[in-house]
Enzyme design. Sequence first.
Site, PDB file in Angstrom:
ATOM      1  CG  ASP A   1      14.275 -14.823  46.228  1.00 61.33           C
ATOM      2  OD1 ASP A   1      13.717 -15.493  47.093  1.00 61.33           O
ATOM      3  OD2 ASP A   1      13.523 -13.932  45.539  1.00 61.33           O
TER       4      ASP A   1
ATOM      5  CD  GLU B   1      11.468  -9.288  49.148  1.00 59.63           C
ATOM      6  OE1 GLU B   1      12.114  -8.310  48.398  1.00 59.63           O
ATOM      7  OE2 GLU B   1      11.327 -10.080  48.545  1.00 59.63           O
TER       8      GLU B   1
ATOM      9  CD  GLU C   1      16.020 -10.786  45.922  1.00 64.80           C
ATOM     10  OE1 GLU C   1      16.215  -9.646  46.458  1.00 64.80           O
ATOM     11  OE2 GLU C   1      14.948 -11.385  45.962  1.00 64.80           O
TER      12      GLU C   1
ATOM     13  CE  LYS D   1      11.180  -8.066  42.211  1.00 68.26           C
ATOM     14  NZ  LYS D   1      11.477  -9.405  42.724  1.00 68.26           N
TER      15      LYS D   1
ATOM     16  CE  LYS E   1      13.824  -7.400  45.776  1.00 74.16           C
ATOM     17  NZ  LYS E   1      13.568  -8.499  46.445  1.00 74.16           N
TER      18      LYS E   1
ATOM     19  CG  HIS F   1       5.879  -4.875  41.440  1.00 71.28           C
ATOM     20  ND1 HIS F   1       6.245  -3.819  42.030  1.00 71.28           N
ATOM     21  CD2 HIS F   1       6.338  -6.036  41.520  1.00 71.28           C
ATOM     22  CE1 HIS F   1       7.064  -4.401  42.919  1.00 71.28           C
ATOM     23  NE2 HIS F   1       7.411  -5.740  42.725  1.00 71.28           N
TER      24      HIS F   1
ATOM     25  CG  ASP G   1      15.186  -9.873  42.712  1.00 75.00           C
ATOM     26  OD1 ASP G   1      15.930 -10.668  42.332  1.00 75.00           O
ATOM     27  OD2 ASP G   1      14.105 -10.017  43.463  1.00 75.00           O
TER      28      ASP G   1
ATOM     29  CE  LYS H   1      10.976 -14.230  47.694  1.00 73.98           C
ATOM     30  NZ  LYS H   1      10.927 -14.330  46.517  1.00 73.98           N
TER      31      LYS H   1
HETATM   32 MG   LIG Z   1      13.537 -11.943  44.718  1.00 75.69          MG
END
Ligand SMILES: [Mg+2]
Length: 370
Positions: free
Chosen positions: A246, A324, A221, A166, A164, A18, A195, A270
């Site tokens: 974020d 998410e 993001e 990254k 999304k 990831h 993001d 979050k």
């Molecule tokens: Mg983020």
Amino acid sequence: MYKSVETILVDIPTIRPHKLSVTTMQTQTLVLIKIITEDGIVGWGEATTIGGLNYGEESPESVKANIDTYFKPLLLSIKAPLNVAQTLKLIRKSINGNRFAKCAIQTALLEIQAKRLNVPVSELLGGRIRDRLPVLWTLASGDTDKDIAEAKKMIELKRHNTFKLKIGSNPLQHDVDHVIAIKKALGPEISVRVDVNRAWSELECVKGIQQLQDGGIDLIEQPCAIENTDALARLTARFDVDIMADEVLTGPDSAYRIAKKSGADVFAVKVEQSGGLIEACEVAKIARLAGISLYGGTMLEGPVGSIASAHAFSTFETLEFGTELFGPLLLTQSILKTPLQYENFELVVPNTPGLGIEVDEDKLEQLRRH
Ligand SMILES: [Mg+2]
């Protein structure tokens, strides 16, 4: 009051690397907390972080050390029957910072209270408005063709239809071309977001966001540094495409400060970054009052933290950008007796008392770090 407080570290490999701008994860370390009351009620919480210290200020090991050294003796010393609010106040008075640990402990305390009252945790947070939450998927293999194939498979399986990406670890133009190629391959019906995980300078943001906006991307993001809240506000004013805060959001106080200067179009709420489920709901209320849209974020928690987040997000008046909460789907192993229910592009919020999950303690015993 409390008989035991245990912190458990569990290392679980991810289904694929990831890739974030700050690190590449191959394993996720879940930080689980288990509290048992003297009358035998068990509450679970989670304080998982992303990528050790690459992403934030707390690591799984530091969270465990602080819970074991400071939170646990404090909780075990409580003799008078305090309710959840009084217990949280005592913790706040005795311990500064440590939002992740505080969130895990609050979650466990709320689960205990919810089980006592025979209601789902969502009902202690004001009550749920929805039973299901849309869940997007993050494409983070770093390879354009692999990401397109992964997205198409997710759409076919009815698991996710919003994606999304990254970005931020490659040169800007490389990343922008990668995103726009994926958006083109998936078509106008599918929402594609990025993001940047704060990788770009303000000048790079202007250059990158303009192209992403023109390419049909619908959410940007945390494009720039946490400290540069002024730049985030300028980008929010400059572009039509929605800009989301974020990492910069660290609870109700920061939410208030960002809202006050119109510093973002959307908040990624979050629970751990907010310092608890109750504080996450406060962040959502501030957003609503300021006309800021909402998105339910993740610290890539396993099932305990993800479902705790789901209980909080289920109470939000609006949730324009979905969630998410796919953390458990990124892991190769389940630690629940019955895995969370993902179907029709959504996560089902359990309706049974407490968090509505059953941790498989035998499995945990095999996987935990000794
Ligand atoms: Mg983020």
